[in-house]
Design a protein around this motif. Structure first.
Motif, PDB file in Angstrom:
ATOM      1  N   VAL A  64       0.854  -1.189   0.000  1.00  0.00           N
ATOM      2  CA  VAL A  64       0.000   0.000   0.000  1.00  0.00           C
ATOM      3  C   VAL A  64       0.886   1.235   0.000  1.00  0.00           C
ATOM      4  O   VAL A  64       1.932   1.266   0.676  1.00  0.00           O
ATOM      5  CB  VAL A  64      -0.942   0.012   1.226  1.00  0.00           C
ATOM      6  N   ARG A  65       0.457   2.241  -0.726  1.00  0.00           N
ATOM      7  CA  ARG A  65       1.220   3.485  -0.774  1.00  0.00           C
ATOM      8  C   ARG A  65       1.242   4.138   0.606  1.00  0.00           C
ATOM      9  O   ARG A  65       0.198   4.311   1.238  1.00  0.00           O
ATOM     10  CB  ARG A  65       0.609   4.448  -1.783  1.00  0.00           C
ATOM     11  N   PHE A  99       6.818  -0.058  -8.010  1.00  0.00           N
ATOM     12  CA  PHE A  99       7.689  -0.842  -8.887  1.00  0.00           C
ATOM     13  C   PHE A  99       7.435  -2.321  -8.664  1.00  0.00           C
ATOM     14  O   PHE A  99       7.389  -2.792  -7.525  1.00  0.00           O
ATOM     15  CB  PHE A  99       9.157  -0.494  -8.601  1.00  0.00           C
ATOM     16  N   HIS A 100       7.261  -3.060  -9.759  1.00  0.00           N
ATOM     17  CA  HIS A 100       7.047  -4.519  -9.710  1.00  0.00           C
ATOM     18  C   HIS A 100       5.893  -4.903  -8.788  1.00  0.00           C
ATOM     19  O   HIS A 100       5.955  -5.911  -8.068  1.00  0.00           O
ATOM     20  CB  HIS A 100       8.319  -5.240  -9.280  1.00  0.00           C
ATOM     21  N   GLY A 101       4.850  -4.103  -8.780  1.00  0.00           N
ATOM     22  CA  GLY A 101       3.679  -4.424  -7.977  1.00  0.00           C
ATOM     23  C   GLY A 101       3.819  -4.128  -6.508  1.00  0.00           C
ATOM     24  O   GLY A 101       2.952  -4.518  -5.712  1.00  0.00           O
TER      25      GLY A 101
END
Length: 375
Positions: free
Chosen positions: A320-321, A331-333
């Protein structure tokens, strides 16, 4: 009726005149108050994200790439206009109240008015990819030792500069990342950095630069203690001379970038490249375990360069951000970020941004000139 319409017509004409005169004032000075700080904030944020992205890409064994901003040209235009018209027929006729929202007087007398305005904001931003010679000089080449020493003289922490940016001092090696793993720093290097840091706190170390001739760089000297140091400072300098095998008869020593010194009155300093510094920070990225297990990313390395100034984890990761981050990228999920409360990592990022400006490109060609028509 006529008096009422004449009063309204006079008010309308005043409004049109005001709208027209509004375009006479310059909008540039007013916009500069906001635009300058907004562009600085956006430029800084983009650099933080770009550096973080490339640090994470190092751990995923992906090529790094940098994009620099060439020119920022903010163009504005404001156009306003107004019109007033009056017409009257030659024939008498019935009196009307309105005609297409315009007042109509008796005998087909008609007063028409109009106003228009247009605002245009057309910023132009150019980008310069770092490729070829600019990439080699800016990322792959070693940091200029001269600029590192000038940073020391301006008050930047010696421990910070040397542990992160210096590879060796008189042959004493800092911690180094290699293809087979990490090589720890030598004790002599650690003690040298510690002594220089203490001398810096005592204002007993400074840099002297001689001006060169014919566009050549002058020599640079590291001055220790001066002619009359205190007993504590004298003891530190004596220990430093023993570690670096320096001549005790002088108190200033020439800085050289050659691997080996020619005499005991020289100090040879080798610097890391930006690529090596990025790799040392990348060793402290918290890569998700599934990406390491699936061999998508490289495993972490302990005690990499900068261990004295960086925590074991400098870049966090999650799904989660984060809400409170100094810098964050996807990046990369996964989300990767630097905690806004991690002052050590923030200092390193600020140093990396500064390091790009410390890189020297001799005989650099000027970028293409950008011409914007005046509006």
């Amino acid at each position: 009726m006529k008096t009422r319409w004449r009063g309204k017509a006079a008010c309308i004409m005043l409004l049109v005149a005001a709208a027209t005169s509004a375009g006479c004032g310059s909008i540039g000075p007013r916009r500069m108050l906001q635009d300058r700080t907004d562009y600085i904030a956006s430029y800084t944020e983009s650099w933080k994200r770009q550096i973080l992205l490339n640090i994470v890409k190092v751990r995923y064994a992906e090529p790094i790439f940098f994009m620099d901003v060439g020119d920022i040209v903010a163009g504005y235009s404001m156009e306003t206009g107004g019109s007033v018209g009056f017409s009257r027929t030659l024939y008498n006729g019935p009196t009307l109240i309105t005609d297409n929202n315009n007042p109509v007087l008796s005998n087909f007398s008609k007063l028409e008015f109009g106003a228009s305005a247009r605002y245009t904001d057309r910023p132009t931003i150019t980008y310069k990819p770092m490729t070829g010679a600019s990439f080699r000089l800016g990322v792959m080449s070693a940091l200029p030792v001269r600029n590192i020493m000038m940073g020391l003289d301006t008050g930047i922490s010696a421990k910070f500069l040397f542990n992160l940016g210096v590879r060796s001092i008189n042959g004493l090696r800092n911690a180094t990342l290699t293809a087979s793993g990490n090589v720890p720093a030598q004790e002599g290097f650690k003690r040298t950095v510690e002594i220089i840091s203490q001398l810096q706190l005592e204002s007993a170390v400074r840099v002297r630069v001689e001006h060169g001739q014919n566009s050549r760089e002058g020599r640079m000297y590291l001055m220790l203690g001066g002619k009359r140091p205190s007993p504590e400072v004298a003891a530190l300098i004596s220990e430093l001379r023993d570690i670096l095998h320096l001549d005790p008869a002088v108190y200033e020593y020439e800085i050289t970038i050659d691997p080996e010194v020619e005499n005991r009155r020289q100090i040879a300093i080798q610097a890391f490249s930006l690529m090596q510094i990025l790799a040392s920070v990348a060793a402290r990225v918290d890569i998700p375990a599934e990406d390491i297990d699936s061999r998508r990313a490289l495993p972490s390395i302990k005690d990499s360069p900068g261990s004295d100034i960086l925590d074991p984890v400098a870049v966090h990761s999650g799904g989660v951000r984060p809400l409170d981050a100094f810098a964050a990228i996807s990046f990369h999920g996964h989300w990767f970020w630097v905690d806004d409360r991690d002052i050590l990592a923030k200092r390193v990022f600020s140093f990396l941004m500064l390091a790009f400006t410390l890189m020297e490109e001799k005989n650099a060609t000027l970028p293409p000139q950008l011409t914007i028509p005046v509006q």
